[in-house]
Design a protein around this motif. Structure first.
Motif, PDB file in Angstrom:
ATOM      1  N   HIS A  21       0.795  -1.235   0.000  1.00  0.00           N
ATOM      2  CA  HIS A  21       0.000   0.000   0.000  1.00  0.00           C
ATOM      3  C   HIS A  21       0.834   1.295   0.000  1.00  0.00           C
ATOM      4  CE1 HIS A  21      -4.014   1.839   1.647  1.00  0.00           C
ATOM      5  NE2 HIS A  21      -3.521   2.534   0.660  1.00  0.00           N
ATOM      6  N   PRO A  22       1.839   1.439   0.909  1.00  0.00           N
ATOM      7  CA  PRO A  22       2.614   2.699   0.912  1.00  0.00           C
ATOM      8  C   PRO A  22       3.315   2.950  -0.427  1.00  0.00           C
ATOM      9  CG  PRO A  22       3.129   1.388   2.870  1.00  0.00           C
ATOM     10  CD  PRO A  22       2.266   0.532   1.999  1.00  0.00           C
ATOM     11  N   GLY A  23       3.814   1.880  -1.045  1.00  0.00           N
ATOM     12  CA  GLY A  23       4.462   2.030  -2.352  1.00  0.00           C
ATOM     13  C   GLY A  23       3.462   2.500  -3.403  1.00  0.00           C
ATOM     14  N   TYR A  24       2.244   1.983  -3.297  1.00  0.00           N
ATOM     15  CA  TYR A  24       1.190   2.412  -4.211  1.00  0.00           C
ATOM     16  C   TYR A  24       0.904   3.909  -4.021  1.00  0.00           C
ATOM     17  CZ  TYR A  24      -3.372   3.195  -6.278  1.00  0.00           C
ATOM     18  OH  TYR A  24      -4.405   3.735  -7.022  1.00  0.00           O
ATOM     19  N   LEU A  25       0.781   4.332  -2.761  1.00  0.00           N
ATOM     20  CA  LEU A  25       0.495   5.754  -2.497  1.00  0.00           C
ATOM     21  C   LEU A  25       1.650   6.645  -2.971  1.00  0.00           C
ATOM     22  CD1 LEU A  25      -1.294   5.622   0.967  1.00  0.00           C
ATOM     23  CD2 LEU A  25      -2.317   6.072  -1.282  1.00  0.00           C
ATOM     24  N   ASN A  26       2.872   6.158  -2.814  1.00  0.00           N
ATOM     25  CA  ASN A  26       4.017   6.924  -3.337  1.00  0.00           C
ATOM     26  C   ASN A  26       3.922   7.036  -4.849  1.00  0.00           C
ATOM     27  OD1 ASN A  26       5.187   7.406  -0.930  1.00  0.00           O
ATOM     28  ND2 ASN A  26       6.556   5.612  -1.005  1.00  0.00           N
ATOM     29  N   TRP A  27       3.598   5.904  -5.487  1.00  0.00           N
ATOM     30  CA  TRP A  27       3.457   5.929  -6.947  1.00  0.00           C
ATOM     31  C   TRP A  27       2.361   6.935  -7.338  1.00  0.00           C
ATOM     32  CZ3 TRP A  27      -1.100   4.645  -9.509  1.00  0.00           C
ATOM     33  CH2 TRP A  27      -1.026   4.779 -10.905  1.00  0.00           C
ATOM     34  N   TRP A  28       1.228   6.876  -6.634  1.00  0.00           N
ATOM     35  CA  TRP A  28       0.116   7.774  -6.961  1.00  0.00           C
ATOM     36  C   TRP A  28       0.549   9.234  -6.798  1.00  0.00           C
ATOM     37  CZ3 TRP A  28      -4.540   7.374  -9.275  1.00  0.00           C
ATOM     38  CH2 TRP A  28      -5.380   8.492  -9.223  1.00  0.00           C
ATOM     39  N   SER A  29       1.301   9.495  -5.734  1.00  0.00           N
ATOM     40  CA  SER A  29       1.699  10.891  -5.516  1.00  0.00           C
ATOM     41  C   SER A  29       2.742  11.324  -6.556  1.00  0.00           C
ATOM     42  CB  SER A  29       2.129  11.087  -4.067  1.00  0.00           C
ATOM     43  OG  SER A  29       3.446  11.496  -3.971  1.00  0.00           O
ATOM     44  N   ASP A  30       3.619  10.412  -6.990  1.00  0.00           N
ATOM     45  CA  ASP A  30       4.626  10.763  -8.016  1.00  0.00           C
ATOM     46  C   ASP A  30       4.032  10.802  -9.416  1.00  0.00           C
ATOM     47  OD1 ASP A  30       6.474  10.758  -6.060  1.00  0.00           O
ATOM     48  OD2 ASP A  30       7.415   8.844  -6.622  1.00  0.00           O
ATOM     49  N   MET A  31       3.153   9.854  -9.748  1.00  0.00           N
ATOM     50  CA  MET A  31       2.741   9.634 -11.135  1.00  0.00           C
ATOM     51  C   MET A  31       1.257   9.871 -11.386  1.00  0.00           C
ATOM     52  SD  MET A  31       5.588   9.127 -12.383  1.00  0.00           S
ATOM     53  CE  MET A  31       5.030   9.012 -14.074  1.00  0.00           C
ATOM     54  N   GLY A  32       0.467  10.090 -10.323  1.00  0.00           N
ATOM     55  CA  GLY A  32      -0.967  10.350 -10.485  1.00  0.00           C
ATOM     56  C   GLY A  32      -1.191  11.779 -10.935  1.00  0.00           C
ATOM     57  N   PRO A  33      -2.473  12.183 -11.053  1.00  0.00           N
ATOM     58  CA  PRO A  33      -2.824  13.508 -11.570  1.00  0.00           C
ATOM     59  C   PRO A  33      -1.985  14.625 -10.939  1.00  0.00           C
ATOM     60  CG  PRO A  33      -4.793  12.247 -11.150  1.00  0.00           C
ATOM     61  CD  PRO A  33      -3.659  11.410 -10.652  1.00  0.00           C
ATOM     62  N   GLU A  34      -1.393  15.429 -11.803  1.00  0.00           N
ATOM     63  CA  GLU A  34      -0.453  16.454 -11.352  1.00  0.00           C
ATOM     64  C   GLU A  34      -1.216  17.706 -10.922  1.00  0.00           C
ATOM     65  OE1 GLU A  34       2.405  16.664 -14.528  1.00  0.00           O
ATOM     66  OE2 GLU A  34       3.487  18.251 -13.446  1.00  0.00           O
ATOM     67  N   GLY A  35      -0.980  18.147  -9.692  1.00  0.00           N
ATOM     68  CA  GLY A  35      -1.450  19.477  -9.293  1.00  0.00           C
ATOM     69  C   GLY A  35      -2.797  19.519  -8.586  1.00  0.00           C
ATOM     70  N   PHE A  36      -3.520  18.394  -8.502  1.00  0.00           N
ATOM     71  CA  PHE A  36      -4.869  18.465  -7.927  1.00  0.00           C
ATOM     72  C   PHE A  36      -5.075  17.479  -6.781  1.00  0.00           C
ATOM     73  CE2 PHE A  36      -5.001  20.167 -12.143  1.00  0.00           C
ATOM     74  CZ  PHE A  36      -5.769  21.321 -11.990  1.00  0.00           C
ATOM     75  N   GLN A  37      -3.978  17.005  -6.225  1.00  0.00           N
ATOM     76  CA  GLN A  37      -4.084  15.934  -5.231  1.00  0.00           C
ATOM     77  C   GLN A  37      -4.824  16.385  -3.965  1.00  0.00           C
ATOM     78  OE1 GLN A  37      -3.069  12.768  -5.575  1.00  0.00           O
ATOM     79  NE2 GLN A  37      -1.849  12.834  -7.433  1.00  0.00           N
TER      80      GLN A  37
END
Ligand code: BYC
Length: 481
Positions: free
Chosen positions: A33-49
């Motif tokens: 899970h933490p690796g997934y959240l890191n991936w999401w924060s690095d590679m997920g939608p930019e600027g609207f988290q």
């Protein structure tokens, strides 16, 4: 606990697979899970988290009420593991094991093949999020921005779905694959995603809509085929994923449809009759139909590559083993074993495109691709109906399957959109007639200015007919302020 309505929504990972009692898998997923959240924060939608987005979350697998809508910050989205209800006494419907009970555990002899199918499926999901990550910054409306993020969080959930199967059924190598799914990156020359179309850019919103129309539809076809799998957990996972996938294709079909509508409307208002008068149409601040056709050519041809080769031993083996069926297998009137019989396939013979009957098992990729093309044409007809409504003389048409291919027989030749084979020099000279040119791309990118005011839309796209979750036109789908 199992099935309809019984989703454990309290824990860290919402699920209907009784994770609370499956401590080995629960711990493995909690470690991932933490690796997934890191991936999401690095590679997920930019600027609207940190923004509140009006999203639907799957809360049940009951087809009548599986989702609930609410404002959510994307990193707090409940990415759950949801399997469609088990079919009691389900039997394998095709291949050498036809009629035997569906497998609840991985059949040892097919372990590697099954793992490969799950990993390929899993790899596409985060890839598409990576491809689309910059689009929020140029959203043509809050409605569209919300749809983009909805698609993104659900692709994230589909990654969870495949990772669950890997963690639960494939031991140490499953865990390793799950890690690698977070390590590959779309378009990275050193660690690319596995399939070509998922390493391409999605640079603008027309591409996004074309991608969700054409490429998500490949997702539908592949998931339909995997939903027939004799490996029951894969079947149930894919069946539920298809529920979510329908909205992604809706976003694509209506997105392109709304662009077509706005273009025709602007042409009518300005009295422009010739759709090929590109300079005049572009001056109206809308996307001309010939450029839209070129984008369709690009995304359709890239997606055809995802069906693999015309003649495929992999596809034959997966069917024979009972792991991957055909589109709507149970509705097909044949023996579902396919050891006899043929299927007509377009092939390249002595530099000509010819139709050839091949053994039905070897032609399975093409059968799925043919079903796909039929499905694609339904939406194209709807776009053309919009063009007709405005009396514009233009017809959007899918290119020939030999056009612009990188996988299979036609990778060896250059064909124009109607399938005529061209010499390399001729193709190079005429490429920009068929595919978006640097100038086309620059024009479209220039149009991509954000419109974040509730109820307003960029000038190149018409508003939707209805809101999401029946919300009114000026609903604030994303609280960007
Ligand atoms: N790129 O026997 P062949 C979605 C390789 S989209 C690179 O013809 P097969 C989504 C192939 O691996 C759906 N390599 O291939 C959409 C093989 O290599 P090996 C994703 C390729 O296996 C939007 C060799 O060439 N799911 O969900 O019959 C947003 C010989 O090929 C490609 C699936 O695809 C390629 N395009 O067919 C988010 C389902 N094509 O094994 C999500 C699982 C072929 O000789 N995948 N190769 O080293 C499959 O069923 C099949 O593996 C494929 C290929 C359809 C991909």
């Amino acid at each position: 606990m199992n099935d309809i309505g019984n989703v454990d929504y309290q824990g860290l990972i919402p699920n209907n697979v009784d994770l609370a009692r499956d401590t080995r898998v629960k711990h493995a997923l909690e470690r991932w899970h933490p690796g997934y959240l890191n991936w999401w924060s690095d590679m997920g939608p930019e600027g609207f988290q940190e923004k509140l987005v009006y999203l639907r979350t799957a809360v049940s697998v009951d087809p009548k009420g599986w989702a609930k809508f609410d404002y959510v910050r994307m990193p707090e989205y409940k990415w759950g593991i949801l399997l469609a209800p088990a079919v009691p006494d389900r039997k394998i419907g095709f291949g050498a094991h036809k009629g035997e009970p569906a497998w609840q555990e991985v059949p040892g002899e097919y372990r590697a093949m099954l793992r490969r199918l799950i990993v390929i499926q899993g790899d596409t999901e985060p890839a598409s999020v990576e491809q689309q990550r910059a689009l929020g910054k140029t959203a043509p409306s809050l409605y569209d921005m919300r749809n983009l993020f909805q698609v993104n969080v659900e692709e994230g959930r589909h990654l969870w779905a495949m990772v669950y199967l890997l963690q639960k059924y494939f031991g140490a190598d499953g865990r390793e694959e799950a890690e690698e799914l977070l390590a590959r990156r779309s378009g990275d020359p050193d660690t690319p995603r596995m399939l070509g179309a998922f390493n391409e850019k999605t640079p603008d919103w027309l591409s996004f809509f074309m991608f969700t129309y054409f490429t998500d539809r490949d997702g539908k076809m592949q998931l339909e085929a995997l939903a027939r799998s004799g490996f029951d957990p894969l079947s149930r996972t894919c069946r539920f994923m298809l529920t979510e996938e329908a909205h992604h294709m809706f976003v694509g079909e209506t997105g392109v449809g709304r662009i077509v509508e706005r273009t025709c409307q602007a042409m009518q208002e300005a009295g422009v009759e010739d759709p090929h008068d590109i300079a005049r149409v572009r001056k109206l601040g809308v996307i001309d139909l010939p450029t839209l056709q070129k984008k369709a050519n690009l995304h359709f041809s890239l997606t055809l590559d995802l069906f693999g080769s015309e003649i495929s031993t992999n596809a034959a083996n997966a069917f024979h083993a009972g792991l991957k069926g055909r589109f709507r297998e149970e509705r097909i009137d044949d023996d579902h074993v396919l050891e006899r019989g043929t299927y007509p396939v377009l092939r390249l013979k002595d530099g000509n495109i010819v139709n050839e009957d091949v053994p039905a098992l070897s032609g399975l990729n093409m059968r799925l691709r043919d079903d796909y093309v039929t499905d694609c044409n339904v939406g194209v007809a709807r776009w053309n109906a919009v063009i007709d409504k405005y009396g514009v003389k233009f017809k959007i048409k899918l290119p020939h399957v030999a056009f612009h291919r990188h996988i299979g027989e036609f990778a060896a030749v250059h064909a124009e959109a109607d399938g005529t084979i061209l010499a390399e020099a001729e193709w190079e000279k005429r490429r920009d007639e068929f595919l978006p040119s640097a100038g086309d791309r620059a024009f479209i990118e220039g149009l991509m200015q954000p419109q974040y005011e509730p109820g307003k839309f960029a000038g190149w796209i018409a508003p939707p007919k209805v809101g999401i979750d029946n919300k009114p036109g000026d609903f604030e789908y994303v609280k960007v302020a």
